[in-house]
Write a protein that holds these residues in place. Structure first.
Motif, PDB file in Angstrom:
ATOM      1  N   UNK A  18       0.910  -1.306  -0.031  1.00  0.00           N
ATOM      2  CA  UNK A  18       0.135   0.191   0.018  1.00  0.00           C
ATOM      3  C   UNK A  18       0.954   1.318   0.054  1.00  0.00           C
ATOM      4  N   UNK A  19       1.987   1.460   0.925  1.00  0.00           N
ATOM      5  CA  UNK A  19       2.760   2.427   1.024  1.00  0.00           C
ATOM      6  C   UNK A  19       3.474   2.608  -0.400  1.00  0.00           C
ATOM      7  N   UNK A  20       3.843   1.600  -1.169  1.00  0.00           N
ATOM      8  CA  UNK A  20       4.551   1.560  -2.404  1.00  0.00           C
ATOM      9  C   UNK A  20       3.506   2.335  -3.556  1.00  0.00           C
ATOM     10  N   UNK A  21       2.284   1.760  -3.533  1.00  0.00           N
ATOM     11  CA  UNK A  21       1.406   2.199  -4.624  1.00  0.00           C
ATOM     12  C   UNK A  21       1.043   3.504  -4.231  1.00  0.00           C
ATOM     13  N   UNK A  22       0.850   4.088  -2.917  1.00  0.00           N
ATOM     14  CA  UNK A  22       0.525   5.417  -2.725  1.00  0.00           C
ATOM     15  C   UNK A  22       1.810   6.250  -3.067  1.00  0.00           C
ATOM     16  N   UNK A  23       2.849   5.866  -2.994  1.00  0.00           N
ATOM     17  CA  UNK A  23       4.061   6.858  -3.522  1.00  0.00           C
ATOM     18  C   UNK A  23       3.936   6.878  -4.854  1.00  0.00           C
ATOM     19  N   UNK A  24       3.836   5.640  -5.456  1.00  0.00           N
ATOM     20  CA  UNK A  24       3.720   5.984  -7.111  1.00  0.00           C
ATOM     21  C   UNK A  24       2.520   6.674  -7.460  1.00  0.00           C
ATOM     22  N   UNK A  25       1.328   6.889  -6.818  1.00  0.00           N
ATOM     23  CA  UNK A  25       0.206   7.374  -7.146  1.00  0.00           C
ATOM     24  C   UNK A  25       0.740   9.195  -6.877  1.00  0.00           C
ATOM     25  N   UNK A  26       1.311   9.482  -5.857  1.00  0.00           N
ATOM     26  CA  UNK A  26       1.668  10.644  -5.460  1.00  0.00           C
ATOM     27  C   UNK A  26       2.668  11.405  -6.577  1.00  0.00           C
ATOM     28  N   UNK A  27       3.738  10.600  -7.001  1.00  0.00           N
ATOM     29  CA  UNK A  27       4.492  11.028  -8.136  1.00  0.00           C
ATOM     30  C   UNK A  27       4.036  11.309  -9.397  1.00  0.00           C
ATOM     31  N   UNK A  28       2.777  10.300  -9.661  1.00  0.00           N
ATOM     32  CA  UNK A  28       2.299  10.234 -11.200  1.00  0.00           C
ATOM     33  C   UNK A  28       1.310  11.422 -11.058  1.00  0.00           C
ATOM     34  N   UNK A  29       0.659  11.679  -9.902  1.00  0.00           N
ATOM     35  CA  UNK A  29      -0.150  12.901  -9.704  1.00  0.00           C
ATOM     36  C   UNK A  29       0.769  14.354  -9.878  1.00  0.00           C
ATOM     37  N   UNK A  30       1.795  14.238  -9.433  1.00  0.00           N
ATOM     38  CA  UNK A  30       2.757  15.530  -9.597  1.00  0.00           C
ATOM     39  C   UNK A  30       3.181  15.588 -11.121  1.00  0.00           C
ATOM     40  N   UNK A  31       3.317  14.566 -11.723  1.00  0.00           N
ATOM     41  CA  UNK A  31       3.540  14.614 -13.225  1.00  0.00           C
ATOM     42  C   UNK A  31       2.300  14.935 -13.891  1.00  0.00           C
ATOM     43  N   UNK A  32       1.452  14.685 -13.795  1.00  0.00           N
ATOM     44  CA  UNK A  32       0.069  15.080 -14.454  1.00  0.00           C
ATOM     45  C   UNK A  32      -0.319  16.279 -14.247  1.00  0.00           C
ATOM     46  N   UNK A  33      -0.357  16.861 -13.077  1.00  0.00           N
ATOM     47  CA  UNK A  33      -0.670  18.244 -12.812  1.00  0.00           C
ATOM     48  C   UNK A  33       0.564  19.358 -12.851  1.00  0.00           C
ATOM     49  N   UNK A  34       1.585  18.747 -12.879  1.00  0.00           N
ATOM     50  CA  UNK A  34       2.738  19.452 -12.975  1.00  0.00           C
ATOM     51  C   UNK A  34       2.852  19.718 -14.390  1.00  0.00           C
TER      52      UNK A  34
END
Length: 88
Positions: A56-72
């Protein structure tokens, strides 16, 4: 004369690259699309992983990084789209 001095003379200030802004815009959109795909896969993985806390921690980290990429990616896309429309 040393070879180092020769290289310094050849450099010109203000040299511009021949890269088109639309190519840069297309590349940023491609990276953003890849980030969206990975975001969807990681959200699906988070749902399916169950109660495994390390996963779960790993998936949440990947989700946060991808959200930064998408919105950034929205900021340079808007900026470059305005520059491309101003050049035409």
């Amino acid at each position: 004369m040393s070879p180092c001095g020769d290289n310094r003379k050849r450099k010109t200030k203000g040299k511009r690259s021949n890269i088109d802004l639309t190519a840069i815009l297309t590349f940023i959109k491609l990276i953003q699309a890849i980030g969206c795909g990975m975001l969807g896969i990681s959200i699906l993985g988070l749902i399916l992983v169950g109660k495994n806390p390390s996963a779960q921690v790993l998936y949440v980290m990947v989700i946060v990084v991808n959200l930064i990429i998408v919105f950034g990616g929205l900021v340079p896309i808007r900026f470059l789209a305005n520059k491309v429309s101003d050049q035409k």
